[in-house]
Design a protein around this motif. Structure first.
Motif, PDB file in Angstrom:
ATOM      1  N   THR A  36       0.852  -1.187   0.000  1.00 52.30           N
ATOM      2  CA  THR A  36       0.000   0.000   0.000  1.00 52.30           C
ATOM      3  C   THR A  36       0.887   1.237   0.000  1.00 52.30           C
ATOM      4  O   THR A  36       1.841   1.328   0.776  1.00 52.30           O
ATOM      5  CB  THR A  36      -0.947   0.019   1.217  1.00 52.30           C
ATOM      6  OG1 THR A  36      -1.735   1.212   1.186  1.00 52.30           O
ATOM      7  CG2 THR A  36      -0.181  -0.025   2.524  1.00 52.30           C
ATOM      8  N   VAL A  37       0.602   2.165  -0.897  1.00 50.92           N
ATOM      9  CA  VAL A  37       1.440   3.351  -1.083  1.00 50.92           C
ATOM     10  C   VAL A  37       0.645   4.587  -0.693  1.00 50.92           C
ATOM     11  O   VAL A  37      -0.499   4.772  -1.126  1.00 50.92           O
ATOM     12  CB  VAL A  37       1.918   3.477  -2.546  1.00 50.92           C
ATOM     13  CG1 VAL A  37       2.796   4.723  -2.712  1.00 50.92           C
ATOM     14  CG2 VAL A  37       2.680   2.225  -2.967  1.00 50.92           C
ATOM     15  N   LEU A  51       3.201   3.242 -10.112  1.00 45.21           N
ATOM     16  CA  LEU A  51       4.612   3.355 -10.482  1.00 45.21           C
ATOM     17  C   LEU A  51       5.531   2.945  -9.336  1.00 45.21           C
ATOM     18  O   LEU A  51       6.570   2.317  -9.558  1.00 45.21           O
ATOM     19  CB  LEU A  51       4.919   4.791 -10.913  1.00 45.21           C
ATOM     20  CG  LEU A  51       4.302   5.246 -12.242  1.00 45.21           C
ATOM     21  CD1 LEU A  51       4.539   6.741 -12.462  1.00 45.21           C
ATOM     22  CD2 LEU A  51       4.883   4.445 -13.404  1.00 45.21           C
ATOM     23  N   VAL A  52       5.147   3.291  -8.102  1.00 45.53           N
ATOM     24  CA  VAL A  52       5.954   2.896  -6.950  1.00 45.53           C
ATOM     25  C   VAL A  52       5.925   1.380  -6.780  1.00 45.53           C
ATOM     26  O   VAL A  52       6.954   0.747  -6.513  1.00 45.53           O
ATOM     27  CB  VAL A  52       5.460   3.595  -5.671  1.00 45.53           C
ATOM     28  CG1 VAL A  52       6.211   3.076  -4.445  1.00 45.53           C
ATOM     29  CG2 VAL A  52       5.638   5.105  -5.790  1.00 45.53           C
ATOM     30  N   LEU A  56       9.256  -1.222  -6.959  1.00 47.76           N
ATOM     31  CA  LEU A  56       9.625  -2.207  -5.946  1.00 47.76           C
ATOM     32  C   LEU A  56       9.659  -3.616  -6.530  1.00 47.76           C
ATOM     33  O   LEU A  56      10.576  -4.400  -6.253  1.00 47.76           O
ATOM     34  CB  LEU A  56       8.639  -2.147  -4.781  1.00 47.76           C
ATOM     35  CG  LEU A  56       8.762  -0.927  -3.864  1.00 47.76           C
ATOM     36  CD1 LEU A  56       7.586  -0.858  -2.907  1.00 47.76           C
ATOM     37  CD2 LEU A  56      10.067  -0.968  -3.083  1.00 47.76           C
ATOM     38  N   ILE A  57       8.676  -3.941  -7.342  1.00 49.32           N
ATOM     39  CA  ILE A  57       8.600  -5.290  -7.908  1.00 49.32           C
ATOM     40  C   ILE A  57       9.746  -5.535  -8.886  1.00 49.32           C
ATOM     41  O   ILE A  57      10.299  -6.641  -8.958  1.00 49.32           O
ATOM     42  CB  ILE A  57       7.227  -5.500  -8.578  1.00 49.32           C
ATOM     43  CG1 ILE A  57       6.142  -5.581  -7.494  1.00 49.32           C
ATOM     44  CG2 ILE A  57       7.212  -6.763  -9.427  1.00 49.32           C
ATOM     45  CD1 ILE A  57       4.730  -5.598  -8.027  1.00 49.32           C
ATOM     46  N   ARG A 102       5.342   5.134   2.479  1.00 46.31           N
ATOM     47  CA  ARG A 102       4.953   6.549   2.486  1.00 46.31           C
ATOM     48  C   ARG A 102       5.995   7.333   1.690  1.00 46.31           C
ATOM     49  O   ARG A 102       7.184   7.249   1.959  1.00 46.31           O
ATOM     50  CB  ARG A 102       4.852   7.087   3.909  1.00 46.31           C
ATOM     51  CG  ARG A 102       4.368   8.544   3.974  1.00 46.31           C
ATOM     52  CD  ARG A 102       4.283   9.067   5.399  1.00 46.31           C
ATOM     53  NE  ARG A 102       3.243   8.376   6.159  1.00 46.31           N
ATOM     54  CZ  ARG A 102       3.482   7.545   7.162  1.00 46.31           C
ATOM     55  NH1 ARG A 102       4.730   7.283   7.525  1.00 46.31           N
ATOM     56  NH2 ARG A 102       2.494   6.965   7.805  1.00 46.31           N
ATOM     57  N   ILE A 103       5.521   8.095   0.702  1.00 45.22           N
ATOM     58  CA  ILE A 103       6.404   8.773  -0.240  1.00 45.22           C
ATOM     59  C   ILE A 103       6.253  10.290  -0.126  1.00 45.22           C
ATOM     60  O   ILE A 103       5.137  10.811  -0.064  1.00 45.22           O
ATOM     61  CB  ILE A 103       6.091   8.355  -1.695  1.00 45.22           C
ATOM     62  CG1 ILE A 103       6.338   6.862  -1.899  1.00 45.22           C
ATOM     63  CG2 ILE A 103       6.903   9.179  -2.691  1.00 45.22           C
ATOM     64  CD1 ILE A 103       7.776   6.454  -1.801  1.00 45.22           C
ATOM     65  N   GLN A 104       7.384  10.982  -0.102  1.00 41.92           N
ATOM     66  CA  GLN A 104       7.400  12.438  -0.257  1.00 41.92           C
ATOM     67  C   GLN A 104       8.122  12.751  -1.561  1.00 41.92           C
ATOM     68  O   GLN A 104       9.306  12.459  -1.717  1.00 41.92           O
ATOM     69  CB  GLN A 104       8.116  13.119   0.909  1.00 41.92           C
ATOM     70  CG  GLN A 104       8.173  14.644   0.771  1.00 41.92           C
ATOM     71  CD  GLN A 104       9.022  15.307   1.841  1.00 41.92           C
ATOM     72  OE1 GLN A 104       9.700  14.633   2.618  1.00 41.92           O
ATOM     73  NE2 GLN A 104       9.003  16.620   1.887  1.00 41.92           N
ATOM     74  N   GLU A 105       7.394  13.318  -2.509  1.00 46.58           N
ATOM     75  CA  GLU A 105       7.993  13.657  -3.794  1.00 46.58           C
ATOM     76  C   GLU A 105       8.826  14.938  -3.694  1.00 46.58           C
ATOM     77  O   GLU A 105       8.599  15.783  -2.834  1.00 46.58           O
ATOM     78  CB  GLU A 105       6.905  13.878  -4.848  1.00 46.58           C
ATOM     79  CG  GLU A 105       6.293  12.619  -5.392  1.00 46.58           C
ATOM     80  CD  GLU A 105       5.405  12.914  -6.592  1.00 46.58           C
ATOM     81  OE1 GLU A 105       5.197  12.008  -7.385  1.00 46.58           O
ATOM     82  OE2 GLU A 105       4.921  14.058  -6.736  1.00 46.58           O
ATOM     83  N   LYS A 106       9.773  15.066  -4.614  1.00 51.50           N
ATOM     84  CA  LYS A 106      10.473  16.329  -4.753  1.00 51.50           C
ATOM     85  C   LYS A 106       9.521  17.354  -5.375  1.00 51.50           C
ATOM     86  O   LYS A 106       8.665  17.010  -6.184  1.00 51.50           O
ATOM     87  CB  LYS A 106      11.713  16.162  -5.631  1.00 51.50           C
ATOM     88  CG  LYS A 106      12.805  15.326  -4.985  1.00 51.50           C
ATOM     89  CD  LYS A 106      14.014  15.179  -5.890  1.00 51.50           C
ATOM     90  CE  LYS A 106      15.090  14.342  -5.214  1.00 51.50           C
ATOM     91  NZ  LYS A 106      16.261  14.117  -6.090  1.00 51.50           N
ATOM     92  N   LYS A 107       9.695  18.603  -4.982  1.00 54.87           N
ATOM     93  CA  LYS A 107       8.847  19.676  -5.490  1.00 54.87           C
ATOM     94  C   LYS A 107       9.705  20.658  -6.278  1.00 54.87           C
ATOM     95  O   LYS A 107      10.625  21.268  -5.738  1.00 54.87           O
ATOM     96  CB  LYS A 107       8.150  20.397  -4.337  1.00 54.87           C
ATOM     97  CG  LYS A 107       7.175  21.468  -4.795  1.00 54.87           C
ATOM     98  CD  LYS A 107       6.454  22.094  -3.617  1.00 54.87           C
ATOM     99  CE  LYS A 107       5.468  23.162  -4.092  1.00 54.87           C
ATOM    100  NZ  LYS A 107       4.753  23.782  -2.948  1.00 54.87           N
TER     101      LYS A 107
END
Length: 235
Positions: A36-37, A51-52, A56-57, A102-107
């Motif tokens: 779960t993302v 995409l995440v 990983l896969i 848990r993902i934090q993208e670049k801005k």
């Protein structure tokens, strides 16, 4: 009496160790069957959960994976953070058979338009142009030199603190040892110079823009220069 206490303590310790080992053994038999993302503040632009998952896969192989308790979560976090669009990743255990991410993208705060095109974030990190998303950010025209980066970041930060200029800033260029900016609603170019006395220069620019808006028939300038103290020079 002491012997009974000793035996009772030894039995209790042995029982605890056995139960711990049994629980660990049971956990080792579990498989990770789902991922779960979650994106920070539920904001995703360059990436999405699909995409995440694929990332990983591709690295770990198809699900199910080995027991989640045996996974090296730090390695998975580093794997994700190697993606150019990810600023920070947290991987954790979330319910039975599920791995949480848990993902934090670049801005992006600016887009470099030179021989090579890429984005830059507020930390000064570069990352590539994306086919999935194009943020509305100012353009930097020319080649980005490493020594220019601190002053450019400071300039963008100061301009972005002002709501008017944050919406107006369209482009930045560095030439002849000066920063130049272009605005969305005005045709003149603004010569900032170096970032010294930047607050004063920003204040003068806002006053001049307000004057131009209230006097549309005033003399037209192709460039205004803010480098000189207590004055605005038009040409």
């Amino acid at each position: 009496m002491r012997l009974k206490k000793y035996l009772f303590f030894a039995f209790g310790l042995t029982f605890t160790l056995l139960m711990t080992a049994f629980a660990h053994y049971r956990n080792s038999l579990r498989l990770v069957e789902n991922i779960t993302v979650e994106f920070e503040a539920q904001q995703f632009q360059f990436l999405n959960d699909s995409l995440v998952n694929k990332l990983l896969i591709q690295k770990k192989g198809a699900l199910p994976w080995k027991a989640k308790d045996s996974l090296d979560l730090i390695k998975l976090e580093h794997l994700l953070e190697n993606d150019p669009y990810i600023k920070n990743a947290d991987v954790y255990h979330f319910q039975q058979g599920v791995l949480g991410v848990r993902i934090q993208e670049k801005k992006a705060i600016i887009r470099i338009q030179g021989p090579k095109q890429f984005f830059m974030d507020s930390s000064g990190d570069f990352f590539p142009i994306s086919k999935n998303y194009t943020p509305k950010v100012p353009l930097f025209w020319g080649t980005m030199e490493e020594e220019q980066k601190p002053d450019l970041l400071f300039l963008i930060d100061q301009l972005n603190t002002d709501p008017f200029l944050r919406n107006e800033l369209a482009s930045i260029q560095y030439r002849s040892n000066s920063f130049f900016i272009g605005l969305r609603s005005f045709e003149f170019e603004v010569e900032i110079g170096q970032v010294r006395r930047l607050r004063e220069k920003i204040s003068k620019l806002k006053v001049f823009c307000a004057y131009r808006e209230s006097h549309p028939s005033a003399t037209e300038f192709s460039r205004i220069n803010l480098k000189f103290k207590n004055q605005v020079v038009g040409s």
